[in-house]
Every structure is written in C-alpha cells, then in structure tokens.
Design a protein around this motif. Structure first.
Motif, PDB file in Angstrom:
ATOM      1  N   LEU A  44       0.831  36.026  46.657  1.00  7.29           N
ATOM      2  CA  LEU A  44       1.569  35.574  45.477  1.00  7.29           C
ATOM      3  C   LEU A  44       2.320  36.763  44.911  1.00  7.29           C
ATOM      4  N   ASN A  92       4.118  37.496  41.637  1.00  9.99           N
ATOM      5  CA  ASN A  92       4.381  37.064  40.266  1.00  9.99           C
ATOM      6  C   ASN A  92       5.582  37.842  39.751  1.00  9.99           C
ATOM      7  N   ALA A 123      -1.393  32.829  38.712  1.00 10.82           N
ATOM      8  CA  ALA A 123      -2.523  33.480  39.383  1.00 10.82           C
ATOM      9  C   ALA A 123      -3.801  32.657  39.232  1.00 10.82           C
ATOM     10  N   ILE A 160      -2.107  39.590  45.737  1.00 11.70           N
ATOM     11  CA  ILE A 160      -1.281  39.310  44.565  1.00 11.70           C
ATOM     12  C   ILE A 160      -0.496  40.567  44.230  1.00 11.70           C
ATOM     13  N   ASN A 209       2.023  41.768  41.213  1.00  7.41           N
ATOM     14  CA  ASN A 209       2.618  41.473  39.918  1.00  7.41           C
ATOM     15  C   ASN A 209       3.738  42.476  39.645  1.00  7.41           C
ATOM     16  N   SER A 237      -2.862  42.616  34.921  1.00  4.82           N
ATOM     17  CA  SER A 237      -2.980  42.952  36.338  1.00  4.82           C
ATOM     18  C   SER A 237      -4.181  43.857  36.596  1.00  4.82           C
ATOM     19  N   VAL A 265      -5.021  42.958  44.260  1.00  9.52           N
ATOM     20  CA  VAL A 265      -4.014  42.873  43.201  1.00  9.52           C
ATOM     21  C   VAL A 265      -3.344  44.234  43.079  1.00  9.52           C
TER      22      VAL A 265
END
Length: 265
Positions: A77, A79, A122, A137, A139, A166, A180
């Motif tokens: 992902l 973001n 998320a 992830i 961000n 985050s 992350v």
C-alpha cells in the motif's frame, strides 16, 4: 508485486504508479473520480483505476475490496492521497495566513484527507496483509521544515500527524511481517499542490519522478524486511550506500533485484 497507490492520478502518486507499473508491478491507482482514475490507469502498463475518497470509510472499504479482488491481493500500500494549502488559501505562497484566519471547514478537510485518510486505508488493508502473512506500507511524507512553516496550517500539522502515525504503525506492526516506511521527495516538488505559476523565480524544484527509484526499490526483493525507515528520495542513492555500509544490515545494493517486481508476489 501487487500495489495499491492512493491519489495516483497526478503528481507524486502518478509518478510512483508509473514507475511501479513500468517495472512490472501490478498497480491499482485511485482517485476521487473513478472516471479519471480509469483514464489515467489506461496509460500505464496493466494498471487499474479505482474510485476512492480516503475520507469516507465506506468508499475505502469498497475500493480496497475491489483492488484486492482485481489484483488478486495487495502486497504493498502506498498511502499518498492528499490535498494542500491551495484548498484553504490559494495565495499561500505569496500571502500566507495566520492559523487563526484558516477556515474551520478547510482545516478539517485537509486533516481528514492527509491524516485520517492514511489511517482509514491502512486500517482496511493491514488485517488482510496480516492474514496473508505479510505486506508493505509506504506512507508519503514531507520535509520537517514544511511541518512547522509559518502560514502552513493545516497542511503542516496534517503531515506531522501522518508521520507520527507512520511511526506508531511501524511500532505496532514490528515482527508481524508487515513493514511500514516513510518516503518523501526531499524538497519542494512540482505538483498540483505547488503550481508553477506561484513558484518563486530562481528557485529549483524537484520533479515528481524523483519518487520513482525509491518506490521501485521498496517494492523489490532487496527491500524485504526494511522497516521503520524514513527515506528521502533526493538522497536515495546515498541512503542505499550508507545502508550497505551498516554492520547490522545485509547490504542491499544499488543494482540487481531492486527492479525485479514479479507479478503476483
């Protein structure tokens, strides 16, 4: 690698979606307009366009479910969806406002998009990643100076909040298989948030493409296990070399598999 990029129809999001798709990843990019998202995705190899308003829980749930189904899962992902100072003060570069002059509605809209939006997407994706055994992830953030610059309420606080979020996400997910990391350009970048017509003369600005190499690397085999890092795109190559030199790291190099993004992984 199957990647969901929010806010992928322009600016940094489009640059990252394009780099990932070109490198062989399966990409679903989102935008508030489903038609525009589909139109932009049609110009990228194998990409999908999906409607998503990151402020709306039901929209987030539908979009994540659609991306998961059409991609066959989500491995990463990104973001990125956000709105900037232009939404509360179109002249923010030349006539900054004090925080007390900022409209309450504008303040809430920026916070809900740039901070709450990261949380909602998320929150919807992570349980699926945990059930699947892992995921990544990324961000998107901004330079720290932007977070406390005069006249930058509410954009600065929204990005400071998303960076704190985050770090907490990384702490909560440590040793779960879901990583992350933060990624930021490293300077003022030519996007819709900072149109060319308001840019001061004589100042150099980054192009959105600066985000391409680091996001492709973060999606590659070399980045497996990389967690809780803050990567500045403009310094990416130096960061990689420094990382290789760390005695506690395996030494991911600049070349090799950083561009190996096998579909379906």
């Amino acid at each position: 690698m199957r990647v969901l990029v929010t806010g992928g129809t322009s600016g940094l999001g489009l640059a990252m979606a394009s780099a990932l798709a070109t490198a062989g990843a399966g990409v679903a990019l989102t935008g508030r307009s489903g038609h525009r998202a589909e139109s932009v995705a049609a110009g990228l190899p194998g990409a999908l366009g999906i409607e998503l308003d990151v402020r709306d829980e039901s929209s987030v749930a539908r979009a994540v479910d659609e991306a998961w189904t059409r991609l066959g899962g989500i491995d990463m992902l990104v973001n990125n969806a956000g709105i900037g100072m232009r939404t509360v003060n179109p002249r923010f570069m030349t006539h900054p406002q004090g925080f007390w002059e900022v409209p309450v509605g504008g303040f809430r809209a920026v916070i809900e998009t740039n901070l709450t939006g990261y949380f909602l997407v998320a929150r919807e994706v992570v349980p699926r990643m945990l059930a699947a055994g892992g995921g990544r992830i990324v961000n998107v953030s901004v330079s720290h100076t932007t977070m406390h610059r005069a006249g930058f309420v509410p954009y600065g606080p929204s990005r400071a909040g998303s960076e704190a979020l985050s770090r907490i996400m990384a702490a909560d997910l440590r040793d779960t298989g879901v990583t992350v990391n933060l990624l930021l350009p490293g300077g003022a970048t030519v996007t819709g948030m900072l149109p060319r017509e308001v840019m001061p003369e004589g100042r150099e600005f980054l192009e959105p493409a600066v985000m391409g190499p680091p996001i492709v690397w973060l999606a590659s085999d070399d980045a497996a296990g990389v967690h809780d890092e803050r990567i500045v795109a403009v310094d990416f190559e130096r960061w990689l070399l420094d990382r290789k030199a760390r005695p506690d790291r395996s030494g991911a190099g600049v070349g090799g598999s950083r561009r190996e993004l096998r579909a379906g992984r």
